[in-house]
Structure formats: structure tokens, C-alpha cells
Design an enzyme around this catalytic site. Structure first.
Site, short mmCIF file in Angstrom:
data_model
loop_
_atom_site.label_atom_id
_atom_site.label_comp_id
_atom_site.label_asym_id
_atom_site.label_seq_id
_atom_site.Cartn_x
_atom_site.Cartn_y
_atom_site.Cartn_z
N LYS A 50 12.59 54.15 -8.78
CA LYS A 50 12.32 55.20 -7.80
C LYS A 50 12.65 56.56 -8.37
O LYS A 50 11.88 57.52 -8.22
CB LYS A 50 13.15 54.95 -6.52
CG LYS A 50 12.64 53.76 -5.71
CD LYS A 50 13.60 53.38 -4.60
CE LYS A 50 13.10 52.13 -3.89
NZ LYS A 50 14.03 51.62 -2.88
N GLN A 94 19.81 52.65 -0.39
CA GLN A 94 19.26 51.41 -0.92
C GLN A 94 19.91 50.21 -0.25
O GLN A 94 21.13 50.14 -0.12
CB GLN A 94 19.48 51.36 -2.44
CG GLN A 94 18.90 50.16 -3.14
CD GLN A 94 17.37 50.18 -3.22
OE1 GLN A 94 16.73 51.20 -3.00
NE2 GLN A 94 16.79 49.04 -3.52
N ASP A 117 12.76 56.54 4.20
CA ASP A 117 12.50 55.10 4.38
C ASP A 117 11.83 54.84 5.73
O ASP A 117 11.27 53.75 5.94
CB ASP A 117 13.83 54.33 4.39
CG ASP A 117 14.13 53.63 3.07
OD1 ASP A 117 13.18 53.23 2.38
OD2 ASP A 117 15.33 53.49 2.76
N1 LIG Z 1 16.34 51.45 1.52
C1 LIG Z 1 15.52 50.66 0.83
N2 LIG Z 1 14.22 51.00 0.75
C2 LIG Z 1 13.36 50.20 0.05
O1 LIG Z 1 12.14 50.51 -0.02
C3 LIG Z 1 13.87 49.04 -0.61
C4 LIG Z 1 15.23 48.75 -0.50
N3 LIG Z 1 16.02 49.56 0.25
N4 LIG Z 1 15.77 47.66 -1.08
C5 LIG Z 1 14.98 46.79 -1.91
C6 LIG Z 1 13.53 46.80 -1.52
C7 LIG Z 1 12.58 46.29 -2.56
N5 LIG Z 1 11.70 47.38 -2.89
C8 LIG Z 1 10.73 47.34 -3.89
C9 LIG Z 1 10.02 48.43 -4.29
C10 LIG Z 1 9.11 48.37 -5.33
C11 LIG Z 1 8.90 47.19 -6.00
C12 LIG Z 1 7.95 47.14 -7.14
O2 LIG Z 1 7.49 48.17 -7.63
N6 LIG Z 1 7.60 45.94 -7.62
C13 LIG Z 1 6.71 45.81 -8.78
C14 LIG Z 1 7.44 45.20 -9.94
C15 LIG Z 1 8.29 44.02 -9.59
C16 LIG Z 1 9.18 43.52 -10.73
O3 LIG Z 1 8.69 43.37 -11.85
O4 LIG Z 1 10.37 43.29 -10.44
C17 LIG Z 1 5.50 44.99 -8.37
O5 LIG Z 1 5.52 44.34 -7.33
O6 LIG Z 1 4.53 45.03 -9.12
C18 LIG Z 1 9.58 46.07 -5.60
C19 LIG Z 1 10.48 46.15 -4.55
C20 LIG Z 1 12.05 48.46 -2.16
N7 LIG Z 1 13.08 48.19 -1.35
#
Ligand SMILES: Nc1nc(=O)c2c([nH]1)NC[C@@H]1CN(c3ccc(C(=O)N[C@@H](CCC(=O)O)C(=O)O)cc3)C=[N+]21
Ligand SMILES: [Mg+2]
Length: 282
Positions: A50, A94, A117
Site C-alpha cells: 500500500k 491495518q 477504508d
Molecule cells: N484496514 C484494512 N484494510 C484493508 O484493505 C485490508 C486490511 N485491513 N487487512 C488485510 C486485507 C487484505 N487486503 C489485501 C489487499 C490487496 C491484496 C493484493 O493486492 N493481492 C494480490 C497479491 C496477493 C499475494 O501475492 O499475496 C492479488 O490478489 O493479486 C491482497 C489483500 C487488504 N486488507
């Protein structure tokens, strides 16, 4: 039939390029602060991604990393300081937080105007009431993917699988706002496969690896897979059994490379929106 792949990574890259161009015209840099508490290992990677994405579009981004031993009162004081800092437009706490901290208390402490968020109850209420506000990043990203899919939303039967505050509920609100006929299905739903088979648009957000099988999907449906599940062997899979589903669906998002990158792009969109609203600028 073999489903068209909805390439979230490519859509996210275009959104980020647009945000970078827009940011370059501003007389200020939108400020984002990501607050991380403790050492949850997955959070380390997400928070770095991020921060990197925010810097790439020209935002003033920083991570505030607090120790595992941080008390709830300490975290609330940190959030209050960010609320009061005029350089900060967006605050993201987070998740998950350590067990000794009440997640709802942390979420409620964020200034709703800086709640990028979209988790604050005021923003959730605005969304449910059809009023403008900050919308959770993942559902916002799914709406972009659906727009790119070319699917007609008006009057379409949409099924959201999952009822979380973070994805399922706001997702259903956005689809309703786009004139879909929305069903929220969940773990207690009777005959889940039959409910899913009714969907012209299926959004899976249950957090169960490959739970949605090929025979749960209507021929030609648009399938958006929000799940990101790490299997014991390290492989990343969604909530949808991709190979089976893509033999039936009309279009489908992959995991990885689908919704995940859109979540980050929409965090950046929300940060720019918050900055423009707060600063009364264009
Ligand atoms: N306050 C808060 N806000 C969030 O938005 C939040 C959070 N907490 N806690 C955790 C989760 C998870 N999350 C992700 C964001 C991007 C990918 C992402 O970019 N994934 C890629 C790569 C995955 C990889 O290789 O690990 C994909 O799906 O292609 C994954 C998971 C946001 N979260
Ligand atoms: Mg807790």
C-alpha cells in the site's frame, strides 16, 4: 465455453496511472498514513504494498508501526493525532489488530472524513442510506471490474456470497445502488449452490478456499472472486474453483491478479477523494 478473464491487475494499473496524472496537477500531496500494530506476518507485506503504491502515484505516504504491546488507549491517541494533522487526508488501521484491542473502537476513532477504508459506522450508514461518503475499497474495486466486464447491472440478478462488514454488506449496497436485484447468501443459507446458480453476477467473499464449484455457476455468469486463501503448500487460491468455474462462466476474475490489486487502487482513489473533499480543492 471458456470464460473471459477479467484482469484486475491491468485495470488497477490504469487507475493508478490516472491517479498519478491527476495528483501531478495538484498544489498539494494527498497524505496517507497506514497504522500497523504488532507483527501479523501477512500485514507486513500488505502494508508495504500500500505504501509503495501510494508513493508511486505521488502521495505523501508513511506507515506508523506500533509494537504488539500497544494498548488500546495508545492506539486511540495515535489515531487522534493523525485526525488532527492537517497534512493527513487518509488513515487506514491495518487489520487484524492484536486481540487485546477492540477493532470497533479503533475503527470508530478514525475521523470519518479521513476513513479511506470506509469502515467507520458513519460511512457504512451513509452507504446504506444512499448518501455520498467513503466506500470500502474492495467493493469499490469490484464495481470497477464489473464496469469493465461490460455486464448490464440494471435489473440483473446479483448474488453476494458473504455478509462481512468489510466486503459482503457494502458490496450488496453498491450493487443495489446500480439497480441489481441483490441476494446476500452466507454460511447459513439453505441450498447455497441453488442460490448461486440464480446469479447473473456472482461475487464470492466467504474466505473458504475453492468453495464455489463449477456446478454452482449459471452458464455465462460474471464471477468475481474476492477470496485470497493461502493453502498449506503456499499456493494462493480464491473462494471459487477457478478451472471448473471458467468452463461455465462468461467472465471471471483470477486469484491472484483480480480483486486484490483493485483493492489497493481503490484505497488510492479514496485517499484522493478524501483529500479533495477535505481541502475543498480540485
Ligand atoms: N484496514 C484494512 N484494510 C484493508 O484493505 C485490508 C486490511 N485491513 N487487512 C488485510 C486485507 C487484505 N487486503 C489485501 C489487499 C490487496 C491484496 C493484493 O493486492 N493481492 C494480490 C497479491 C496477493 C499475494 O501475492 O499475496 C492479488 O490478489 O493479486 C491482497 C489483500 C487488504 N486488507
Ligand atoms: Mg480485537
Amino acid at each position: 465455453m471458456t470464460a473471459r478473464i477479467l484482469d484486475g491487475k491491468a485495470i488497477a494499473a490504469r487507475i493508478r496511472a490516472g491517479l498519478a496524472a491527476r495528483t501531478a496537477t495538484l498544489s498539494f500531496r494527498p497524505g496517507l498514513r497506514v497504522v500497523r500494530v504488532g507483527e501479523d506476518p501477512a500485514s507486513g507485506v500488505y502494508v508495504r504494498n500500500k505504501d509503495k503504491a501510494a508513493k508511486e502515484v505521488g502521495f505523501d505516504s508513511a506507515t506508523v508501526h506500533l509494537p504488539e504491546s500497544t494498548t488500546e488507549a495508545d492506539l486511540l491517541a495515535t489515531i487522534a493525532a493523525l485526525n488532527a494533522d492537517p497534512a493527513v487526508d487518509g488513515i487506514l488501521v491495518q487489520l487484524p489488530l492484536p486481540a487485546h484491542i477492540r477493532t470497533e473502537a479503533a475503527i470508530a476513532a478514525v475521523d470519518p472524513a479521513k476513513d479511506v477504508d470506509g469502515f467507520h459506522p458513519l460511512n457504512a450508514g451513509r452507504l446504506a442510506a444512499g448518501q455520498p461518503g467513503l466506500v470500502p475499497c474492495t467493493p469499490r474495486g469490484v464495481m470497477h471490474i464489473l464496469a469493465e466486464s461490460g455486464a448490464t447491472l440494471r435489473g440483473a440478478r446479483a448474488v453476494v456470497l458473504g455478509r462481512s462488514q468489510i466486503v459482503g454488506r457494502p458490496m450488496a449496497q453498491l450493487l443495489l445502488g446500480a439497480d441489481c436485484t441483490v441476494t446476500i447468501a452466507h454460511s447459513r443459507t439453505r441450498d447455497l449452490p441453488a442460490e448461486c446458480r440464480r446469479a447473473e453476477i456472482l461475487v464470492a467473499a466467504v474466505g473458504r478456499p475453492e468453495m464455489v464449484r463449477g456446478d454452482w455457476i449459471a452458464p455465462g455468469a460474471v464471477v468475481v472472486d474476492v477470496g485470497i486463501n493461502r493453502l498449506p503448500d503456499g499456493k494462493l487460491v480464491g473462494d471459487v474453483a477457478f478451472a471448473e468455474a471458467s468452463a461455465v462462466a462468461g467472465a471471471i476474475t483470477p486469484v491472484p491478479g483480480g480483486v486484490g490489486p483493485m483493492t489497493i487502487a481503490c484505497l488510492l482513489e479514496n485517499t484522493l477523494d478524501a483529500a479533495l473533499a477535505r481541502r475543498g480543492a480540485a
